[in-house]
Design a protein around this motif. Structure first.
Motif, mmCIF file in Angstrom:
data_model
loop_
_atom_site.group_PDB
_atom_site.id
_atom_site.type_symbol
_atom_site.label_atom_id
_atom_site.label_comp_id
_atom_site.label_asym_id
_atom_site.label_seq_id
_atom_site.Cartn_x
_atom_site.Cartn_y
_atom_site.Cartn_z
ATOM 1 N N ARG A 164 12.984 -6.867 83.661
ATOM 2 C CA ARG A 164 12.737 -8.312 83.698
ATOM 3 C C ARG A 164 11.344 -8.598 83.162
ATOM 4 N N PHE A 165 11.268 -9.475 82.169
ATOM 5 C CA PHE A 165 9.994 -9.807 81.541
ATOM 6 C C PHE A 165 9.265 -10.904 82.318
ATOM 7 N N ALA A 187 5.185 -8.343 78.867
ATOM 8 C CA ALA A 187 5.120 -7.431 80.005
ATOM 9 C C ALA A 187 6.361 -7.488 80.873
ATOM 10 N N LEU A 188 6.802 -6.303 81.303
ATOM 11 C CA LEU A 188 7.865 -6.184 82.286
ATOM 12 C C LEU A 188 7.291 -6.311 83.684
ATOM 13 N N GLN A 189 8.062 -6.885 84.590
ATOM 14 C CA GLN A 189 7.674 -6.903 85.993
ATOM 15 C C GLN A 189 8.033 -5.552 86.597
ATOM 16 N N PHE A 246 21.254 -4.760 81.029
ATOM 17 C CA PHE A 246 20.072 -4.023 81.459
ATOM 18 C C PHE A 246 19.004 -4.923 82.061
ATOM 19 N N GLN A 247 18.949 -6.188 81.637
ATOM 20 C CA GLN A 247 17.876 -7.043 82.128
ATOM 21 C C GLN A 247 18.362 -8.159 83.044
ATOM 22 N N GLY A 248 19.664 -8.271 83.262
ATOM 23 C CA GLY A 248 20.181 -9.294 84.160
ATOM 24 C C GLY A 248 20.069 -8.872 85.612
ATOM 25 N N GLU A 249 19.894 -9.845 86.500
ATOM 26 C CA GLU A 249 19.842 -9.546 87.927
ATOM 27 C C GLU A 249 21.184 -8.987 88.379
ATOM 28 N N GLY A 250 21.147 -7.904 89.131
ATOM 29 C CA GLY A 250 22.366 -7.258 89.572
ATOM 30 C C GLY A 250 22.961 -6.323 88.544
#
Length: 445
Positions: free
Chosen positions: A114-115, A125-127, A239-243
């Motif tokens: 997650r950016f 930046a990624l969190q 890959f970047q979606g919640e869940g």
């Protein structure tokens, strides 16, 4: 009032109940399509986590509801790929956990790429999140920075290349970083991408059984890097979606790209890829090596057993052994192991840093820094720790020609016992004796 309602008979209680059930079904379908799950456990978990106290405070272990994992993004049945056999799933878990029960923590199950907000100071930046996944996120972050600074075509210069990044460019950078890493793990000839095909909605409070996910993935193999990158880009939300379980899926993809046989050869007699201690799951240096060099061997990161890059060869051979992303390490507890020269001096000035077990990314914006000695006198480096409280990229000034006696005089007579920030000590493993100025930023690490 009475005349206006005279033509409409009031619904019977049974009709009203039927109408409400119909509305509930409609909303359940909508939320199911969005990858969410609505039930009493989700509501209870939300209420219990509203405060910030320690988990389980004031409650008995048996009274707490299980953690709720958002439903992952699923592939359509026509997407193709191939499933894995139960034996393959078991071998996968043995590589990761050894003989212990394969159990990911809640942090691992929730971790994804997650950016930070686009078009901001930290748009690149990624969190980093919490727990043992931070090492993987930081390594991917290093590849993202390398792409955005030195590969992507843009009119922006220096830090503007990182700040002026939109949501679409964030997805492109992530897809490129994942594909590059998988391709390196595959030896430059293959990449395997793992995606989920069946939902997992709940897990017990104490953790998440890895086999529950491994049995629901499909493998997509590619013999061309561009094809793998295009596929990941098309499915980047997986890959970047919640869940999405994005970090776990990427780790699985790394192992399948490398192949289990080659991973086992890389590991030799060393421990499995993940450590479990007091419920925390952390990455070993073998995982970091796989992310940086394509080989799951901790000896690749240093330790004095690997031959010097270019030993017995010319400088050209040594240069070819330098990777695109480097590695710097500093540990408070001795003995301090020296990182291999090929990782301390990568082709581009981007380093994954391991600082007393915590991970961040150090980078420069001048591609000539490591190829022209004149650029290494006084220069700037930037650091992203991944921590939520960091709102701007830290800018450091490195002076490699400072005088030791001047520095000692500034620090005072008691300075020999003073502990320097771990990041400064890591920088000095590359530039011995250099002084580091934080330019007004409070030193951390």
């Amino acid at each position: 009032m009475g005349d206006r309602g005279a033509g409409h008979a009031a619904p019977t209680p049974l009709e009203e109940i039927a109408s409400r059930i119909s509305d509930l079904s409609k909303w359940r379908e909508i939320f199911s399509f969005r990858g969410l799950e609505i039930n009493s456990r989700t509501h209870q978990q939300g209420r219990s986590s509203a405060g910030h106290g320690a988990p389980g405070a004031g409650e008995s272990p048996g009274s707490q509801p299980p953690c709720t994992v958002p439903q992952p993004l699923l592939l359509p049945q026509s997407a193709g790929g191939r499933p894995i056999s139960p034996d393959t799933a078991m071998r996968l878990q043995q590589l990761l956990f050894g003989n212990t029960a394969p159990l990911f923590s809640c942090e691992w199950a929730a971790a994804h790429f997650r950016f930070r907000p686009p078009h901001s100071d930290l748009a690149y930046a990624l969190q980093a999140g919490q727990g043992g996944t931070r090492a993987i996120l930081a390594a991917v972050q290093a590849h993202i920075i390398s792409y955005l600074l030195f590969t992507r075509e843009t009119e922006c210069t220096h830090l503007e290349r990182l700040c002026r990044v939109g949501r679409r460019e964030q997805g492109q950078a992530l897809a490129t970083a994942l594909a590059e890493t998988l391709w390196a793990a595959g030896g430059g000839g293959r990449a395997v991408v793992c995606l989920v095909t069946a939902p997992i909605t709940t897990m017990p409070r104490e953790g998440y059984r890895a086999s529950s996910l491994a049995e629901r993935i499909r493998l997509f193999e590619f013999s061309e890097k561009a094809a793998a990158q295009g596929f990941i880009s098309d499915h980047i939300d997986c890959f970047q979606g919640e869940g999405s379980h994005g970090v776990i899926l990427f780790l699985y993809s790394l192992l399948f790209s490398r192949t289990f046989e080659r991973v086992q050869e890389d590991l030799g007699d060393t421990a499995p890829l993940l450590n479990i201690s007091s419920g925390n799951v952390t990455c070993t240096e073998a995982v970091l090596s796989l992310l940086l060099t394509g080989r799951a061997s901790p000896r690749q990161l240093g330790g004095g057993r690997e031959p010097e890059p270019g030993a017995g060869h010319g400088g050209g051979e040594a240069r070819r052994q330098r990777g695109p992303v480097g590695f710097l390490r500093w540990e408070r507890a001795p003995p301090e192991r020296q990182v291999s020269p090929g990782l301390r001096t990568p082709r581009l000035p981007v380093w994954l840093c391991s600082l007393s077990g915590r991970h961040g990314v150090l980078f420069g914006t001048d591609s000539r820094l490591l190829s022209d000695w004149k650029c290494e006198r006084v220069f700037h480096l930037y650091f992203y720790s991944g921590q939520q409280e960091q709102t701007q990229t830290a800018r450091l000034t490195i002076d490699t020609h400072s005088h030791h006696w001047e520095e000692a005089q500034r620090e005072g007579p008691c300075s020999p016992g003073k502990r320097r920030p771990a990041l400064e000590m890591a920088i000095r493993t590359k530039w011995a004796g250099a002084t580091v100025s934080w330019n007004g930023t409070d030193p951390f690490y």
